[in-house]
Design an enzyme around this catalytic site. Structure first.
Site, mmCIF file in Angstrom:
data_model
loop_
_atom_site.group_PDB
_atom_site.id
_atom_site.type_symbol
_atom_site.label_atom_id
_atom_site.label_comp_id
_atom_site.label_asym_id
_atom_site.label_seq_id
_atom_site.Cartn_x
_atom_site.Cartn_y
_atom_site.Cartn_z
ATOM 1 N N ASP A 19 0.849 -1.199 0.000
ATOM 2 C CA ASP A 19 0.000 0.000 0.000
ATOM 3 C C ASP A 19 0.883 1.247 0.000
ATOM 4 O O ASP A 19 0.404 2.357 0.188
ATOM 5 C CB ASP A 19 -0.945 0.016 1.209
ATOM 6 N N TRP A 141 -3.073 -1.671 12.028
ATOM 7 C CA TRP A 141 -1.714 -1.132 11.977
ATOM 8 C C TRP A 141 -1.735 -0.078 13.099
ATOM 9 O O TRP A 141 -2.490 0.896 12.976
ATOM 10 C CB TRP A 141 -1.486 -0.376 10.702
ATOM 11 N N TYR A 143 0.396 2.637 14.802
ATOM 12 C CA TYR A 143 1.667 3.343 14.723
ATOM 13 C C TYR A 143 1.596 4.623 15.564
ATOM 14 O O TYR A 143 0.840 5.538 15.231
ATOM 15 C CB TYR A 143 1.962 3.719 13.261
ATOM 16 N N ARG A 145 2.227 8.162 16.506
ATOM 17 C CA ARG A 145 2.660 9.322 15.706
ATOM 18 C C ARG A 145 2.062 10.604 16.284
ATOM 19 O O ARG A 145 1.003 10.559 16.903
ATOM 20 C CB ARG A 145 2.156 9.234 14.254
ATOM 21 N N LYS A 174 -0.409 -4.844 13.734
ATOM 22 C CA LYS A 174 0.841 -4.698 12.992
ATOM 23 C C LYS A 174 1.640 -3.594 13.666
ATOM 24 O O LYS A 174 1.166 -2.457 13.788
ATOM 25 C CB LYS A 174 0.517 -4.337 11.542
ATOM 26 N N SER A 199 6.143 -5.029 11.037
ATOM 27 C CA SER A 199 6.355 -4.497 9.686
ATOM 28 C C SER A 199 7.858 -4.527 9.394
ATOM 29 O O SER A 199 8.676 -4.675 10.309
ATOM 30 C CB SER A 199 5.795 -3.078 9.575
ATOM 31 N N GLY A 227 6.997 -5.316 3.270
ATOM 32 C CA GLY A 227 6.815 -4.794 1.922
ATOM 33 C C GLY A 227 8.137 -4.443 1.269
ATOM 34 O O GLY A 227 8.752 -5.273 0.582
#
Ligand code: FBP
Length: 248
Positions: A19, A141, A143, A145, A174, A199, A227
């Site tokens: 993505d 996911w 994260y 931030r 994730k 990840s 990825g």
């Protein structure tokens, strides 16, 4: 609880994430990996247990995805990296649309600690309810931030992300790994019956990347969702084999 068996092989998850075209732009790509068919080929040959796309790729490459028989995870929200400030990622695809496109699970990013965290929590809740009603797993996911978390210790944030996933009802979280196996073990414990995948992060050398994979296994994570380290590699298939060797 939604079963994770559709997304795992012998209890292990190896997801191929793609993505980044939306999240980072095509500057991440070269002539080969700019083509989603190349990614589907890697997923098949590398025996990935699922691949992750946004709805547009899932729709336009439906035929190739179906033929590959690799389970599809559709990412339901996303944003570009062009807008600055406190991060927010809003829903772009419904659970129903994802199911119509053949998704076996759905994903959603939450920026923990962002000023907009509560809006993402709300959207995630709706998605989680709809997905679980259809008996498919939800992957968050998570994260950390935004300004509020800028100076907080990474280990603390990673374990907070893991626990948040459990509290919100995610089946899998994730995480971005902080590099400490001790912290990761605590994250696994904190996540309880919510499974964790790591990840891969920006492209790095093979040894460093594989040590992330080894730590995921050693800490008791479900696996990895990677990825750039794979599809930017000069030999993605043989690297995928090494990833599998380190996960088993
Ligand atoms: P990578 O293995 O390439 O890091 O992919 C994992 C991922 O979560 C992608 O799904 C997503 O596009 C990207 O990282 C987001 O990274 P960031 O928010 O750090 O820019």
């Amino acid at each position: 609880m939604a079963s994770l068996s559709t997304l795992t092989k012998k209890g292990t998850a190896l997801f191929l994430a793609y993505d980044q075209g939306l999240e980072h732009g095509p500057s991440e790509f070269n002539d080969a990996n700019v083509d989603p068919r190349f990614i589907i080929h890697i997923a098949k040959e590398g025996k990935y247990t699922a691949m992750i796309f946004q709805k547009g790729i899932a729709e336009k490459y439906q035929k190739e995805i179906r033929l590959s028989k690799i389970p599809l995870i559709i990412k339901l929200n996303g944003k570009t990296n062009l807008v600055k400030g406190e991060p927010i990622s809003r829903q772009l695809c419904s659970v129903n649309e994802a199911l119509k496109l053949g998704a076996k699970a759905v994903g959603y990013t939450i920026y923990l600690g962002s000023q907009h965290e509560s809006r993402m929590f709300n959207e995630f809740e709706q998605i989680e309810e709809e997905a679980h009603a259809k008996k498919i797993p939800v992957i968050a996911w998570i994260y950390p931030r935004g300004k509020a978390v800028e100076h907080k210790p990474l280990g603390e944030l990673m374990t907070y992300a893991a626990r948040t996933g459990l509290e919100l009802g995610a089946d899998i979280v994730k995480l971005q790994y902080n590099g400490s196996l001790k912290d990761l073990k605590w994250a696994v414990k904190s996540a309880g019956r919510t499974a964790l995948v790591l990840s891969g992060g920006p492209k790095t050398d093979e040894t460093s990347f594989l040590s992330v994979v080894k730590d995921a296994k050693a800490a008791g994570c479900l696996g990895v969702a990677v990825g750039r380290n794979i599809w930017k590699s000069s030999d993605p298939i043989s690297l995928s084999k090494k990833v599998w060797n380190n996960l088993q």
